[in-house]
Design a protein around this motif. Structure first.
Motif, short mmCIF file in Angstrom:
data_model
loop_
_atom_site.label_atom_id
_atom_site.label_comp_id
_atom_site.label_asym_id
_atom_site.label_seq_id
_atom_site.Cartn_x
_atom_site.Cartn_y
_atom_site.Cartn_z
N SER C 101 16.41 -3.80 6.02
CA SER C 101 17.41 -2.79 6.40
C SER C 101 18.49 -2.65 5.33
O SER C 101 18.18 -2.60 4.14
CB SER C 101 18.00 -3.15 7.77
OG SER C 101 18.82 -2.11 8.25
N PHE C 185 5.72 -2.67 2.15
CA PHE C 185 5.45 -1.31 1.70
C PHE C 185 6.19 -0.35 2.61
O PHE C 185 6.04 -0.38 3.82
CB PHE C 185 3.95 -1.01 1.74
CG PHE C 185 3.61 0.36 1.21
CD1 PHE C 185 3.64 1.48 2.04
CD2 PHE C 185 3.29 0.53 -0.13
CE1 PHE C 185 3.35 2.74 1.54
CE2 PHE C 185 2.99 1.80 -0.63
CZ PHE C 185 3.01 2.90 0.19
N ASN C 186 7.05 0.46 2.01
CA ASN C 186 7.63 1.57 2.75
C ASN C 186 7.85 2.72 1.79
O ASN C 186 7.77 2.55 0.58
CB ASN C 186 8.93 1.15 3.45
CG ASN C 186 9.90 0.44 2.54
OD1 ASN C 186 9.77 0.49 1.31
ND2 ASN C 186 10.85 -0.27 3.09
N ILE C 187 8.07 3.89 2.35
CA ILE C 187 8.24 5.06 1.49
C ILE C 187 9.67 5.13 0.96
O ILE C 187 9.91 5.53 -0.18
CB ILE C 187 7.87 6.34 2.28
CG1 ILE C 187 6.38 6.35 2.52
CG2 ILE C 187 8.28 7.58 1.51
CD1 ILE C 187 5.88 7.59 3.22
N ILE C 188 10.60 4.75 1.82
CA ILE C 188 12.01 4.73 1.42
C ILE C 188 12.52 3.31 1.61
O ILE C 188 12.27 2.68 2.65
CB ILE C 188 12.83 5.72 2.27
CG1 ILE C 188 12.40 7.16 2.01
CG2 ILE C 188 14.32 5.56 2.00
CD1 ILE C 188 12.77 7.71 0.66
N GLU C 189 13.21 2.81 0.60
CA GLU C 189 13.71 1.44 0.64
C GLU C 189 14.62 1.23 1.85
O GLU C 189 15.41 2.10 2.21
CB GLU C 189 14.49 1.18 -0.66
CG GLU C 189 14.74 -0.27 -0.98
CD GLU C 189 13.48 -1.11 -0.98
OE1 GLU C 189 12.43 -0.65 -1.49
OE2 GLU C 189 13.54 -2.24 -0.46
N THR C 191 13.73 0.91 4.97
CA THR C 191 13.16 1.30 6.26
C THR C 191 12.13 0.27 6.71
O THR C 191 11.73 -0.62 5.95
CB THR C 191 12.51 2.69 6.19
OG1 THR C 191 11.54 2.70 5.14
CG2 THR C 191 13.55 3.76 5.89
N SER C 262 3.81 7.03 10.19
CA SER C 262 4.03 6.53 8.83
C SER C 262 2.75 6.46 8.02
O SER C 262 2.77 6.69 6.82
CB SER C 262 4.63 5.12 8.86
OG SER C 262 5.85 5.14 9.55
N ALA C 263 1.65 6.07 8.66
CA ALA C 263 0.41 5.88 7.91
C ALA C 263 -0.76 5.78 8.86
O ALA C 263 -0.61 5.45 10.03
CB ALA C 263 0.50 4.58 7.09
N SER C 264 -1.95 6.04 8.33
CA SER C 264 -3.15 5.88 9.14
C SER C 264 -3.57 4.42 9.08
O SER C 264 -3.15 3.66 8.20
CB SER C 264 -4.27 6.75 8.60
OG SER C 264 -4.67 6.26 7.31
N TYR C 267 -5.40 3.63 5.80
CA TYR C 267 -4.52 3.44 4.65
C TYR C 267 -3.86 2.08 4.71
O TYR C 267 -3.73 1.38 3.70
CB TYR C 267 -3.47 4.56 4.62
CG TYR C 267 -2.53 4.51 3.44
CD1 TYR C 267 -1.15 4.47 3.61
CD2 TYR C 267 -3.02 4.53 2.12
CE1 TYR C 267 -0.28 4.45 2.55
CE2 TYR C 267 -2.15 4.51 1.04
CZ TYR C 267 -0.79 4.46 1.25
OH TYR C 267 0.08 4.45 0.18
N GLU C 270 -6.10 -0.45 3.39
CA GLU C 270 -6.14 -0.42 1.93
C GLU C 270 -4.92 -1.12 1.35
O GLU C 270 -5.00 -1.83 0.35
CB GLU C 270 -6.21 1.03 1.43
CG GLU C 270 -7.47 1.77 1.83
CD GLU C 270 -8.71 1.17 1.20
OE1 GLU C 270 -8.64 0.68 0.06
OE2 GLU C 270 -9.77 1.19 1.85
N LEU C 271 -3.78 -0.89 2.02
CA LEU C 271 -2.55 -1.53 1.53
C LEU C 271 -2.65 -3.05 1.60
O LEU C 271 -2.18 -3.76 0.72
CB LEU C 271 -1.34 -1.06 2.34
CG LEU C 271 -0.88 0.37 2.11
CD1 LEU C 271 0.24 0.73 3.07
CD2 LEU C 271 -0.42 0.58 0.68
N VAL C 274 -4.39 -4.48 -1.47
CA VAL C 274 -3.56 -4.46 -2.68
C VAL C 274 -2.40 -5.44 -2.57
O VAL C 274 -2.11 -6.20 -3.49
CB VAL C 274 -3.02 -3.03 -2.92
CG1 VAL C 274 -2.10 -3.00 -4.13
CG2 VAL C 274 -4.16 -2.04 -3.09
N ARG C 278 -1.54 -8.75 -4.81
CA ARG C 278 -0.34 -8.82 -5.64
C ARG C 278 0.60 -9.95 -5.20
O ARG C 278 1.13 -10.69 -6.03
CB ARG C 278 0.42 -7.50 -5.57
CG ARG C 278 -0.27 -6.38 -6.28
CD ARG C 278 0.51 -5.11 -6.16
NE ARG C 278 -0.19 -4.03 -6.85
CZ ARG C 278 0.19 -2.78 -6.83
NH1 ARG C 278 1.27 -2.43 -6.14
NH2 ARG C 278 -0.48 -1.86 -7.47
#
Lengths: 758, 159, 290
Positions: C101, C185-189, C191, C262-264, C267, C270-271, C274, C278
Motif C-alpha cells: 500500500s 505483480f501489479n499494474i500500478i505500484e 495496489t 485485474s487478470a485472467s 495470465y 504465467e506470472l 516468471v 525470478r
C-alpha cells in the motif's frame, strides 16, 4: 527580451495561497445556517418501469425535512443540445422509467447525512424490470429492447462528414489498410465529486453553489427544468476540484438539491459519494472504429474512410458532440484529399457517456496514429516522413469544415525528431513511439442556443489603479483566473498583482459558456482583452489630452506608464491618468466591456493547436508489463500566456492520457460497473508517472488573444497512440483495444512467438 | 453513548463529546471547522484526508477519532507560521504544483511528514512519500520538483 | 455510513480478552482499522461493539533473540519496514512492507490486522511463510500457536475463534546461508497484488546445494499457499537457473488462481512461472552472499 511585460511570465496561480493553506472553500466545505443534507436514491436495475414510489415512511422519519420524486418536477427533459429537443432526453429525476443502474428516482433532505441515508432505505420503489441491452452492437439490432420511445434501433444520433470521393480514390491507392479498434471508456475521477448547495428563499429565488465548469449552463438548465425565470437563479462557483468534462451538464446533485430546497426554503447540500461518482455521472464515450486508409507507395495519403459506433449509454448528454468531433479529428492533423466519416451513437442501458477531456479526439488519435504507423511500416516509410509528407500546414482549409490559420505541426515534428535522434540507439525491449495531434480552441457551434456572446468580460478601473475583472469563465483548477488576469494586465499595461478577478458568478459576471472544449484562453481571453482595451481607450483619451502629442504619435501603456510608443521616455503615470479620467467623466466609474463569439470560422473551431508527442516505454517481454519511462511533447499553443499553467496542463494530461492508454478502465457486467472505488479503478500515481519534457514551439494565432490558442485538451490526445506505437517499436506487437494492459501485451507476444515458430 | 475525546490540533487542545463511530476526518471538518482535509473517496485510497498524527502522515478518513485520544494532530491549517507560508507551501506555488487544489492539503501534509522524518530524501523516496496521493491535475512531477527544491535548501527560512 | 457501536479501549491484553470473550458474537477487534473502518463505512460489517487494541503496549514490539524474531500483532507496517532488526534474510520483510500500500496506510495499519483480514492477495503472509513464521493467539482460555500457512482458512476467514486475538508473529532463527526475496505483480505500484511470490532458499555449506526451500504464493489461490511440489524440485538439489525455472513451472500447476477484473487465471499462471523463477534466483543469489 520579451515584447510582453506580463504574459509569458511565471506567476503563482490566482487562488493558490488559499489552496496551500487549506483556506480555499469548496462547495463541500461551505456550511450555511439551517442547511440540510440530501441523498439520492438510485435505480438498481439497468432498465425498468417505475410503477410506484412510496415515500411515506421516509417522510415520517424524525429528522427528514423533505422528500422528492419525479412527481415533484415539471415533467421536462433536458440536455445540452437545447436547439435539438429530440436530443434533450434526460429527466435526471426519473418519472416513469429508469434506463441505467444509478438513474435517480428519489431524493431526501434531512438534518444530517446519516439520517438522509437511512431515510433512503425507507423509500419503497416498485419496478417492472425490462430487458436491457449493454453492447452497442447488440443495441442496434431489431431484437434489442427500445430504450427511448420513438428511437428506432436505439440509434439517436448519426453524423456524416465527407469531402472528395473516397471510393474513387481507393482505386488509385497502391496500398490500403483496413483495421478495427476499440476505445474504452474512462472515468473523469475528479478529486472533488459532483456536489451542490441549493437555497431557495421565500421570494422564490434560487442560489446554487456548485462545483461546475459552467455556471451559466447550470443557470439556464435549471431555468428549463424548474420552469423559472433565468434571472431568478444565481449560480456561484466556489473553488472547484476538477472537471475534465464531467461538470458542465446539469447533474443529479444540483437538480435534486434545488427540488428539495424549493419545498422547504432551506439550503440543501448534496455531495455525491465516490461510488455515485463512478457510476451515476457521465464518462468518456467508448467507441468502436472501422478504419480504411489508402496511400500511394511513397506515403502520400489519398483516402480515409472512418465508421464509428459509440456506446452512448442511457442518455445523449454531450455524446452528439463527441460523435462529431471524433469524426472531424479523425482527419487530423493530415491533409486528406478524400475523406468520409459516418458515426452512429447507440443508446445502451449503461451510464451515459458524454464529454471527457479531448472529447472524442484521444480516441481518434489513438486509432489514427496507430494505423498510420502500421501503413508506414507496410510501405517501409519512416514514421516522421509520412507525417511530414501529409501533415497540415498554416492556412490549410479542411474542405467544408475548418480554416486552419496558425499551425506549428512541422516545427513540432522537427523538434521531436531531433529529440529522438539524441536518444540514440535504445537497449532491447525499449521503444519510442510518436503520435501527432491537433485540437480545437473552443467550438463555434451554438447548439446550447444561447442569445449571448460566447464570452464576455467587464473591466472596472478603481481610483487607486487597481482593476476588477468580471468574467463568466470558470476556474476549475486549470488556471483560467490566472491566464485571464495575465491577459487583462498585459492589455491594460499594469501589473499582474493589480488585477482582482471575479469569475463564474452568474449574479455579477457576464455570461460565458464555461470551461470545456478548451475554449477559455481563446474565447474568454479575447473578451477580456477587448474589455481591457475598452477601458484603456477611455484612459487614452485623457492621456492624449494631457500629453498634447502630435497626431502622428500612438500611445500605449506598459508597467503603469502611459507613453508614446516611439518615444517611451515621454509619458505620464497610469495612476495620474486614472484620476484624471474619473474626474473628467464627472466621477463616473471607468468600465470597459468586451465580448467574443467566433464568426465565419468553419464548422468546428476558430483555431487549432497542434503537437507531437514521443513516449518511451520499456517492456518486460516475459510478463508484458511495461514502464512508461518518459513522454516528450512539442505543443503548438501559439503565444504562451501562462507558462506555469501550460506545463501543468501538459504533465497532468500525460497522467490522464497515459492512464487511458495503460490502465484506466471500467469493466462492467450486465450494466454494473465492477470497480466503482478508488483502489480498484487503476490510475497513475507518482511512482508510475513518466518523466515529462516540453519542447517550446513559437507560433502566432491571429484569432487568439496575443496569438494564443488552447493548451488543455489537445495534450490528452496523443499519449495512448504514442504508447501503442512505442510498444510496437519495443517488442513488435500491436494492441488495437484500450487500455493496453500487460496481459494483452503478453498474449500478443505469445501469439507472435507461435507465428514465428511456424 | 458518546465519549470524550481529548485531542490537540495545530497546538490547540480540544475536548469533544463524540459518538465512537466518528472518524478523525469528521472531527476535524465537522466538529472543529478545519475543512482543509478533504473527503474525496470512500475507500481510504486517495490521500486527500491526510493529516499528521503524532508525527506520522495518516489517512484521517480511516481512523476512528477516539483511537487518536490524547494525540497531537497537525492539519494543513497549522502548516503556515502566523502570516508566513511554510517553505513547502511556497515551493508548491512557485512550481505550479497546485491546480484544482483538492489534493493539495493532503499532499502537503505527507510532504512535511516525509521531510520531518528524512530531510534528505532521494527522488524515489520523494515519489514514495507522495505515492499515497492521487492528483488528477498536475501529473505529480511538479510536486516532486517543489519538494526537491525545498530539500536542496532553496527556501531556507531567513531568521 | 457507519452504524453506532460501543467502543472499548482496554489498557491490557487481559482486559481485552475478557471483553472479547464477553461480547464475542457481536464484537470486532480493531487495531489500525485500515480495512475494518472501510468495511464498516460500506455497511459490510456492522458490529455492536468494537474492541480497540491499537495502543495496548504489550502488543506492539519487535524483538530479536535466541529463539528468533517476535513481532507484536499491533506493530505497524511502517515500524517493521524501518526496523533495524530486519537485516540479512529478514530484509525481505522490510522490502515487502515497502511495497505494501502507501506510507499513510503503513503508518497506522498493523501486521496483525493484515493477517486477520486474510486477503488472499495480502503481501505479508507469503513473505512470512517463506520465513516459516508462526502466529500466536490468545483468549481467556490461554494461548496457542500455529504455523502461518494454517492460519488462513479462506478468503477473509482465519482459524481465530470468535473470542481469540492474534497476539504475536514468531519467526524462527534464520539458518546461515539463507536468502529470501518477495515480489509482487501489479499494474500500478502500491495496489493489491495480482500475484505475489516469496521464496527463501537455504544452502548447504559451500556447494550450492539447496538444503531447504520455501516457495509461498499470494493472490493465487483461496488462501496464501506453499507451492510444495515446486519446493520438492529444488530441495536437496544443486541449484541452477534451469532448475529454478522448472520450479516455477511446477508452482504454476499448483496455484489455483481465479479470473477477475485485474487478470485472467491463465495470465496469473504465467506470472507464477516468471515470478518464481525470478524471485527464486534472487533468493539464491542472496543465500550465496549470506
Amino acid at each position: 527580451m520579451s515584447k510582453y511585460s506580463v504574459i509569458g511570465t511565471r506567476v503563482n496561480m490566482v487562488g493558490g495561497t488559499d489552496k496551500v493553506t487549506g483556506n480555499a472553500k469548496y462547495t463541500t466545505d461551505i456550511n450555511l445556517p439551517g442547511m440540510l443534507y440530501g441523498k439520492i436514491l438510485r435505480s438498481p436495475h439497468p432498465h425498468a418501469k417505475i410503477l410506484k414510489i412510496d415515500t411515506s415512511k421516509a417522510e415520517k422519519m424524525v429528522g427528514v425535512k423533505a422528500v422528492v420524486t419525479g412527481k415533484d418536477t415539471i415533467g421536462k427533459k433536458q440536455g445540452i443540445w437545447r436547439r435539438f429537443p429530440e436530443l434533450c432526453d434526460e429527466e435526471i429525476l426519473c418519472r416513469t422509467k429508469v434506463r441505467y443502474i444509478g438513474d435517480a428516482v428519489a431524493s431526501v433532505a434531512a438534518v444530517d447525512e446519516d439520517t438522509a441515508e437511512e431515510a433512503l432505505e425507507l423509500i419503497k420503489v416498485d419496478y417492472e424490470v425490462l430487458p436491457a441491452v449493454f453492447d452497442p452492437m447488440e443495441a442496434i439490432t431489431e431484437e434489442a429492447p427500445q430504450i427511448h420511445e420513438g428511437v428506432e434501433l436505439n440509434i439517436n444520433v448519426n453524423r456524416h462528414i465527407e469531402w472528395g470521393n473516397v471510393d474513387d480514390a481507393f482505386k488509385k491507392c497502391d496500398h490500403i489498410r483496413e483495421d478495427q479498434f476499440v476505445c474504452s471508456s474512462q472515468a473523469h475521477m475528479c478529486m472533488e465529486t459532483h456536489c451542490a448547495i441549493a437555497s431557495f428563499d421565500y421570494n422564490g429565488k434560487l442560489t446554487v453553489w456548485t462545483s461546475t465548469q459552467s455556471s451559466y449552463y447550470i443557470q439556464v438548465l435549471l431555468m428549463d427544468m424548474l420552469g423559472m425565470r433565468e434571472g431568478d437563479i444565481r449560480v456561484i462557483n466556489p473553488y472547484t476540484g476538477g472537471g475534465f468534462g464531467s461538470k458542465f451538464e446539469l447533474d443529479s446533485a444540483q437538480f435534486c438539491a434545488s427540488l428539495l430546497s424549493k419545498k422547504i426554503c432551506k439550503p440543501v447540500k448534496i455531495v455525491l459519494n465516490r461510488m455515485e461518482e463512478f457510476t451515476a455521472t457521465k464518462r468518456r464515450t467508448p467507441m468502436y472504429y472501422f478504419l480504411k486508409l489508402g496511400a500511394k507507395k511513397d506515403g502520400t495519403l489519398l483516402a480515409k474512410e472512418v465508421r464509428v459506433i459509440t456506446e452512448g449509454g442511457a442518455y445523449t448528454a454531450m455524446g452528439a458532440t463527441a460523435l462529431y468531433l471524433t469524426g472531424f479529428f479523425s482527419s487530423f492533423p493530415y491533409k486528406y484529399p478524400n475523406y468520409r466519416y459516418d458515426g452512429y451513437r447507440a443508446y445502451t442501458n449503461t451510464q451515459p457517456s458524454s464529454a471527457m477531456r479531448g472529447f472524442g479526439a484521444p480516441q481518434s488519435t489513438f486509432v489514427g496514429e496507430s494505423q498510420l504507423d502500421m501503413i508506414a511500416d507496410d510501405l517501409g516509410i519512416d514514421p516522421f516522413e509520412i507525417r511530414r509528407k501529409n501533415g497540415m500546414t498554416p492556412d490549410y482549409v479542411v474542405p467544408g469544415q475548418a480554416f486552419i490559420q496558425s499551425c506549428g505541426l512541422h516545427q513540432c515534428l522537427d523538434k521531436i525528431e531531433a529529440h529522438i535522434k539524441e536518444r540514440g540507439k535504445l537497449p532491447p525491449n525499449r521503444g519510442i513511439g510518436i503520435a501527432a495531434y491537433g485540437f480545437m480552441s473552443g467550438g463555434i457551434f451554438n447548439w446550447f442556443d444561447t442569445p449571448y456572446a460566447f464570452s464576455a468580460a467587464i473591466v472596472k478601473i478603481n481610483i487607486d489603479g487597481k482593476v476588477d475583472l468580471f468574467t463568466g469563465a470558470n476556474e476549475i483548477g486549470q488556471g483560467s483566473d490566472t491566464t485571464l488576469s495575465l491577459i487583462c494586465a498585459e492589455e491594460l499595461g499594469v501589473n499582474f498583482d493589480d488585477i482582482r478577478i471575479h469569475s463564474a458568478d452568474t449574479g455579477i459576471c457576464p455570461a460565458d459558456l464555461g470551461a470545456w472544449g478548451s475554449r477559455q484562453t481563446l474565447m474568454s481571453g479575447n473578451a477580456v482583452k477587448m474589455a481591457a482595451a475598452d477601458a484603456k481607450r477611455q484612459l487614452m483619451e485623457f492621456a492624449a489630452a494631457k500629453l498634447g502629442v502630435n497626431i502622428v504619435y500612438d500611445l500605449d501603456i506598459k508597467d503603469g506608464w502611459i507613453h508614446l510608443i516611439d518615444r517611451p521616455e515621454r509619458g505620464v503615470s497610469y495612476l495620474d491618468i486614472v484620476k484624471a479620467t474619473i474626474r473628467g467623466k464627472d466621477g463616473e466609474t471607468i468600465i470597459g466591456r468586451g465580448h467574443y463569439t467566433p464568426h465565419r470560422k468553419g464548422m468546428i473551431s476558430p483555431a487549432y493547436s497542434f503537437g507531437i508527442q514521443a513516449a518511451e516505454v520499456e517492456v518486460d517481454p516475459e510478463t508484458g508489463k511495461y514502464k512508461l519511462l518518459s513522454a516528450t511533447t512539442a505543443h503548438d499553443s501559439g503565444q504562451v500566456i501562462n507558462p506555469v499553467g501550460i506545463e501543468g496542463q501538459l504533465e497532468g494530461a500525460i497522467m490522464m492520457a497515459g492512464g487511458y492508454g495503460y490502465c484506466e478502465d471500467q469493466p462492467t457486467e450486465n450494466g454494473r460497473v465492477l470497480n466503482p472505488a478508488i483502489g480498484d479503478y487503476q490510475l497513475i500515481r507518482s511512482l508510475d508517472m513518466p518523466e515529462t519534457n516540453i519542447l517550446e514551439i513559437d507560433t502566432y494565432e491571429p484569432e487568439g488573444p496575443f496569438g494564443a490558442k488552447e493548451a488543455g485538451e489537445g495534450l490528452t490526445n496523443p499519449t495512448a497512440g504514442a504508447i501503442g506505437n512505442a510498444i510496437y517499436k519495443a517488442v513488435g506487437v500491436r494492441i488495437n483495444t484500450l487500455p493496453i494492459t500487460p496481459e494483452k501485451v503478453f498474449r500478443a507476444l505469445k501469439e507472435k512467438e507461435k507465428k514465428e515458430k511456424k | 453513548m458518546k465519549e470524550i475525546l481529548k485531542i490537540k490540533v495545530n497546538g490547540q487542545s480540544h475536548e469533544l463529546l463524540i459518538k465512537p463511530k466518528t472518524l478523525l476526518l469528521e472531527v476535524l471538518r465537522d466538529h472543529l471547522g478545519l475543512t482543509g482535509a478533504k473527503r474525496a473517496c470512500d475507500s481510504g485510497a486517495c490521500g486527500a484526508c491526510t493529516v499528521i498524527l503524532d508525527g506520522m502522515a495518516v489517512k484521517s478518513c480511516s481512523i476512528l477519532a477516539l483511537q487518536a485520544d490524547g494525540s497531537e494532530v497537525m492539519t494543513i491549517e497549522g502548516l503556515a507560521s502566523g502570516n508566513e507560508l511554510h517553505p513547502l507551501q511556497k515551493a508548491f506555488l512557485d512550481h505550479g504544483a497546485v491546480q484544482c487544489g483538492f489534493c493539495t492539503s493532503g499532499m502537503l501534509m505527507s510532504s512535511k511528514a516525509l521531510l520531518d522524518e528524512n530531510p534528505n530524501p532521494n527522488k524515489k523516496e520523494i515519489k514514495e512519500g507522495i505515492d499515497g496521493h492521487i492528483c488528477r491535475c498536475t501529473g505529480y512531477n511538479s510536486i516532486v520538483r517543489a519538494i526537491t527544491d525545498v530539500v536542496k535548501g532553496e527556501y531556507k527560512e531567513v531568521k | 455510513m457507519i452504524k453506532d457501536f460501543e467502543l472499548f479501549t482496554p489498557k491490557t491484553l487481559d482486559e481485552a480478552l475478557a471483553l472479547l470473550h464477553k461480547y464475542r458474537d457481536e464484537c470486532k477487534v480493531i487495531a489500525g482499522g485500515q480495512t475494518l473502518v472501510l468495511l464498516m463505512r460500506e455497511g459490510l460489517i456492522i458490529p455492536k461493539y468494537v474492541l480497540n487494541i491499537k495502543r495496548i503496549p504489550e502488543l506492539s514490539y519487535i524483538t530479536s533473540g535466541k529463539d528468533g524474531v517476535r513481532i507484536g500483532a499491533a506493530t505497524t507496517h511502517r515500524a517493521i519496514e524501518k526496523s533495524p532488526v530486519m537485516k540479512k534474510a529478514l530484509k525481505v520483510l522490510a522490502e515487502m512492507e515497502r511495497r505494501l500500500s502507501y506510507i499513510e496506510t503503513r503508518n497506522w495499519g498493523t501486521i496483525g490486522g493484515n493477517l486477520c483480514n486474510a486477503d488472499p492477495a495480502g503481501d505479508p503472509a507469503p513473505a512470512l511463510m517463506a520465513l516459516k513464521a508462526s502466529v500466536k493467539m490468545a483468549s481467556v482460555r490461554g494461548e496457542r500457536t500455529m504455523a502461518l500457512e494454517d492460519f488462513s482458512l479462506g478468503s477473509h476467514k482465519t482459524a481465530l475463534e470468535p473470542d481469540e486475538i492474534l497476539t504475536e508473529i514468531q519467526i524462527p532463527v534464520v539458518p546461515p546461508r539463507t536468502g529470501a526475496a518477495y515480489d509482487k505483480f501489479n499494474i500500478i505500484e502500491g495496489t493489491v497484488a495480482t500475484a505475489g511470490v516469496a521464496v527463501s532458499i537455504t544452502l548447504k555449506s559451500g556447494d550450492g546445494v539447496c538444503d531447504d526451500v520455501r516457495i509461498a504464493l499470494g493472490g493465487l489461490a483461496r488462501t496464501p499457499m506453499l507451492a510444495k511440489k515446486a519446493e520438492k524440485v529444488l530441495r536437496g538439489k544443486k541449484i541452477t537457473d534451469s532448475l529454478i525455472k522448472e520450479a516455477g513451472q511446477k508452482a504454476s500447476t499448483e496455484a489455483e488462481p481465479i479470473s477477475d477484473i485485474s487478470a485472467s487465471d491463465e495470465y496469473r499462471r504465467e506470472l507464477v512461472k516468471v515470478m518464481v523463477a525470478r524471485t527464486g534466483s534472487e533468493a539464491f543469489a542472496r543465500a550465496k552472499k549470506a
